[in-house]
Motif scaffolding. Structure first.
Motif, PDB file in Angstrom:
ATOM      1  N   SER A  93     101.400  13.926  31.483  1.00  0.00           N
ATOM      2  CA  SER A  93     101.626  14.361  29.997  1.00  0.00           C
ATOM      3  C   SER A  93     102.174  15.500  29.481  1.00  0.00           C
ATOM      4  O   SER A  93     103.037  15.529  28.392  1.00  0.00           O
ATOM      5  N   ALA A  94     102.083  16.707  30.384  1.00  0.00           N
ATOM      6  CA  ALA A  94     102.441  17.981  30.190  1.00  0.00           C
ATOM      7  C   ALA A  94     104.371  18.160  30.238  1.00  0.00           C
ATOM      8  O   ALA A  94     104.735  18.659  29.666  1.00  0.00           O
ATOM      9  N   ILE A  95     104.474  17.114  31.040  1.00  0.00           N
ATOM     10  CA  ILE A  95     105.922  16.988  31.200  1.00  0.00           C
ATOM     11  C   ILE A  95     106.775  16.199  30.422  1.00  0.00           C
ATOM     12  O   ILE A  95     107.789  16.204  30.396  1.00  0.00           O
ATOM     13  N   SER A  96     105.948  15.232  29.559  1.00  0.00           N
ATOM     14  CA  SER A  96     106.589  14.161  29.110  1.00  0.00           C
ATOM     15  C   SER A  96     107.596  14.600  28.030  1.00  0.00           C
ATOM     16  O   SER A  96     108.521  13.742  27.694  1.00  0.00           O
ATOM     17  N   GLY A  97     107.583  15.598  27.309  1.00  0.00           N
ATOM     18  CA  GLY A  97     108.430  16.079  26.458  1.00  0.00           C
ATOM     19  C   GLY A  97     109.915  16.401  26.840  1.00  0.00           C
ATOM     20  O   GLY A  97     110.890  16.469  26.016  1.00  0.00           O
ATOM     21  N   ALA A  98     110.047  16.688  28.062  1.00  0.00           N
ATOM     22  CA  ALA A  98     111.331  16.980  28.366  1.00  0.00           C
ATOM     23  C   ALA A  98     112.375  15.881  28.288  1.00  0.00           C
ATOM     24  O   ALA A  98     112.138  14.926  28.323  1.00  0.00           O
ATOM     25  N   LYS A  99     113.647  16.613  27.884  1.00  0.00           N
ATOM     26  CA  LYS A  99     114.598  15.469  27.344  1.00  0.00           C
ATOM     27  C   LYS A  99     115.366  14.875  28.555  1.00  0.00           C
ATOM     28  O   LYS A  99     115.718  13.646  28.276  1.00  0.00           O
ATOM     29  N   LYS A 100     115.424  15.474  29.694  1.00  0.00           N
ATOM     30  CA  LYS A 100     116.238  14.729  30.850  1.00  0.00           C
ATOM     31  C   LYS A 100     115.523  14.440  31.975  1.00  0.00           C
ATOM     32  O   LYS A 100     115.587  13.081  32.568  1.00  0.00           O
ATOM     33  N   LEU A 101     114.865  15.366  32.582  1.00  0.00           N
ATOM     34  CA  LEU A 101     114.069  15.125  34.049  1.00  0.00           C
ATOM     35  C   LEU A 101     112.710  15.742  33.906  1.00  0.00           C
ATOM     36  O   LEU A 101     112.348  16.753  33.301  1.00  0.00           O
ATOM     37  N   ARG A 102     112.037  14.812  34.239  1.00  0.00           N
ATOM     38  CA  ARG A 102     110.476  14.931  34.532  1.00  0.00           C
ATOM     39  C   ARG A 102     109.865  15.050  35.858  1.00  0.00           C
ATOM     40  O   ARG A 102     110.133  13.704  36.272  1.00  0.00           O
ATOM     41  N   LEU A 103     109.435  16.129  36.458  1.00  0.00           N
ATOM     42  CA  LEU A 103     109.118  16.028  38.013  1.00  0.00           C
ATOM     43  C   LEU A 103     107.896  16.519  38.225  1.00  0.00           C
ATOM     44  O   LEU A 103     107.669  17.786  37.640  1.00  0.00           O
ATOM     45  N   VAL A 104     106.946  15.971  39.050  1.00  0.00           N
ATOM     46  CA  VAL A 104     105.889  16.578  39.196  1.00  0.00           C
ATOM     47  C   VAL A 104     105.850  16.464  40.946  1.00  0.00           C
ATOM     48  O   VAL A 104     106.109  15.340  41.465  1.00  0.00           O
ATOM     49  N   ILE A 105     105.562  17.479  41.545  1.00  0.00           N
ATOM     50  CA  ILE A 105     105.621  17.618  43.054  1.00  0.00           C
ATOM     51  C   ILE A 105     104.102  17.974  43.350  1.00  0.00           C
ATOM     52  O   ILE A 105     103.775  19.098  42.937  1.00  0.00           O
ATOM     53  N   LEU A 106     103.604  17.078  44.242  1.00  0.00           N
ATOM     54  CA  LEU A 106     102.168  17.521  44.529  1.00  0.00           C
ATOM     55  C   LEU A 106     102.148  17.589  46.144  1.00  0.00           C
ATOM     56  O   LEU A 106     102.135  16.667  46.819  1.00  0.00           O
ATOM     57  N   ASP A 107     101.654  18.746  46.395  1.00  0.00           N
ATOM     58  CA  ASP A 107     101.346  19.107  47.712  1.00  0.00           C
ATOM     59  C   ASP A 107      99.858  19.147  47.678  1.00  0.00           C
ATOM     60  O   ASP A 107      99.274  20.038  48.041  1.00  0.00           O
ATOM     61  N   ALA A 108      99.332  17.904  47.784  1.00  0.00           N
ATOM     62  CA  ALA A 108      97.658  17.992  47.538  1.00  0.00           C
ATOM     63  C   ALA A 108      97.101  16.686  48.033  1.00  0.00           C
ATOM     64  O   ALA A 108      96.017  16.333  47.646  1.00  0.00           O
ATOM     65  N   CYS A 109      97.880  15.942  48.948  1.00  0.00           N
ATOM     66  CA  CYS A 109      97.229  14.655  49.553  1.00  0.00           C
ATOM     67  C   CYS A 109      96.527  15.048  50.694  1.00  0.00           C
ATOM     68  O   CYS A 109      96.587  14.267  51.541  1.00  0.00           O
ATOM     69  N   ARG A 110      95.599  15.951  50.737  1.00  0.00           N
ATOM     70  CA  ARG A 110      95.050  16.390  51.978  1.00  0.00           C
ATOM     71  C   ARG A 110      93.573  15.886  51.931  1.00  0.00           C
ATOM     72  O   ARG A 110      93.309  15.092  50.899  1.00  0.00           O
ATOM     73  N   ASP A 111      92.832  15.654  53.129  1.00  0.00           N
ATOM     74  CA  ASP A 111      91.406  15.206  53.048  1.00  0.00           C
ATOM     75  C   ASP A 111      90.791  15.902  52.004  1.00  0.00           C
ATOM     76  O   ASP A 111      90.865  16.924  51.638  1.00  0.00           O
ATOM     77  N   ASN A 112      89.859  14.985  51.606  1.00  0.00           N
ATOM     78  CA  ASN A 112      88.971  15.434  50.562  1.00  0.00           C
ATOM     79  C   ASN A 112      87.967  16.316  51.169  1.00  0.00           C
ATOM     80  O   ASN A 112      87.036  16.010  51.873  1.00  0.00           O
ATOM     81  N   PRO A 113      87.859  17.717  50.692  1.00  0.00           N
ATOM     82  CA  PRO A 113      87.060  18.719  51.484  1.00  0.00           C
ATOM     83  C   PRO A 113      85.505  18.605  50.875  1.00  0.00           C
ATOM     84  O   PRO A 113      84.896  18.998  51.616  1.00  0.00           O
ATOM     85  N   PHE A 114      85.262  17.830  49.693  1.00  0.00           N
ATOM     86  CA  PHE A 114      83.969  17.421  49.214  1.00  0.00           C
ATOM     87  C   PHE A 114      83.311  16.035  49.967  1.00  0.00           C
ATOM     88  O   PHE A 114      82.133  16.090  49.646  1.00  0.00           O
ATOM     89  N   ILE A 115      83.916  15.425  50.503  1.00  0.00           N
ATOM     90  CA  ILE A 115      83.535  14.155  51.052  1.00  0.00           C
ATOM     91  C   ILE A 115      82.140  14.240  51.613  1.00  0.00           C
ATOM     92  O   ILE A 115      81.528  13.428  51.548  1.00  0.00           O
ATOM     93  N   GLN A 116      81.954  15.428  52.773  1.00  0.00           N
ATOM     94  CA  GLN A 116      80.906  15.342  53.253  1.00  0.00           C
ATOM     95  C   GLN A 116      79.507  15.427  52.396  1.00  0.00           C
ATOM     96  O   GLN A 116      78.360  15.154  52.703  1.00  0.00           O
ATOM     97  N   GLN A 117      79.791  16.326  51.242  1.00  0.00           N
ATOM     98  CA  GLN A 117      78.775  16.728  50.549  1.00  0.00           C
ATOM     99  C   GLN A 117      78.438  15.835  49.380  1.00  0.00           C
ATOM    100  O   GLN A 117      77.445  15.913  48.675  1.00  0.00           O
ATOM    101  N   MET A 118      79.406  15.194  48.918  1.00  0.00           N
ATOM    102  CA  MET A 118      79.368  14.438  47.710  1.00  0.00           C
ATOM    103  C   MET A 118      78.562  13.366  47.701  1.00  0.00           C
ATOM    104  O   MET A 118      78.793  12.266  48.566  1.00  0.00           O
TER     105      MET A 118
END
Length: 192
Positions: free
Chosen positions: A71-96
């Protein structure tokens, strides 16, 4: 250009709000997020540094949906890009604690279908996890940084090159993936 680091949930949301205002006046809007991300019930979330996530129901209150970044990038007129270096193991899975047995908490992030003119680049394909690497940066960040400033490399080609580098660096264990589509115009970070 805005830079936020080690963001709490409140700081992440206020940063996205401020960026949204800037994006509405821009041709390009690019968000690069490095940190933890999780998928729950088919929804991807960015996990701020103050999240505790003691139970699965806490995700909605303590994390920020990826859709908020889109939503934050949706107003850009030509290119909207999100780069996610966030696909790691869930660090909370053992405690959740699981409060609803049928609530799925996935490995990596879930596949997405952003609106036209928007690209979302995952460090690892949906359902996969990204590696941290041995150096200062992850294999994905290392590959991206090594090619981002190269002149005359179109954005779609850039992510194909990054994909190849990461596959090689991780012995085929991690495959970056891009979701979405762009119009026929070429986009370059550096053009000579």
């Amino acid at each position: 250009m805005m830079l936020e680091s080690n963001t709490t949930r409140d700081k992440l949301i206020s940063g996205l709000r401020a960026f949204e205002d800037e994006a509405e006046r821009a041709d390009w809007a690019v968000i690069y997020y490095a940190g933890h991300g999780i998928e729950m019930g088919g929804i991807n979330y960015l996990v701020p540094v103050d999240a505790k996530l003691k139970a699965d129901r806490d995700v909605q209150d303590e994390a920020v949906p990826l859709d908020r970044a889109l939503s934050a990038i949706s107003g850009a007129k030509k290119l909207r890009l999100v780069i996610l270096d966030a696909c790691r193991d869930n660090p909370f899975i053992q405690q959740m604690r699981r409060t609803i047995a049928s609530r799925s908490i996935g490995r990596g992030l879930a596949r997405i279908e952003p609106e036209g003119g928007t690209l979302v680049a995952f460090a690892a394909k949906h359902g996969q996890t990204a590696l941290d690497g041995n150096g200062k940066n992850s294999p994905f960040a290392t590959a991206l940084l090594s090619h981002l400033a190269q002149p005359n490399v179109e954005v779609n080609k850039l992510f194909r090159i990054v994909r190849d580098d990461v596959l090689e660096a991780t012995s085929q264990r991690q495959e970056p993936f891009v979701y979405g589509s762009l119009p026929g115009q070429d986009f370059y970070f550096v053009q000579k």
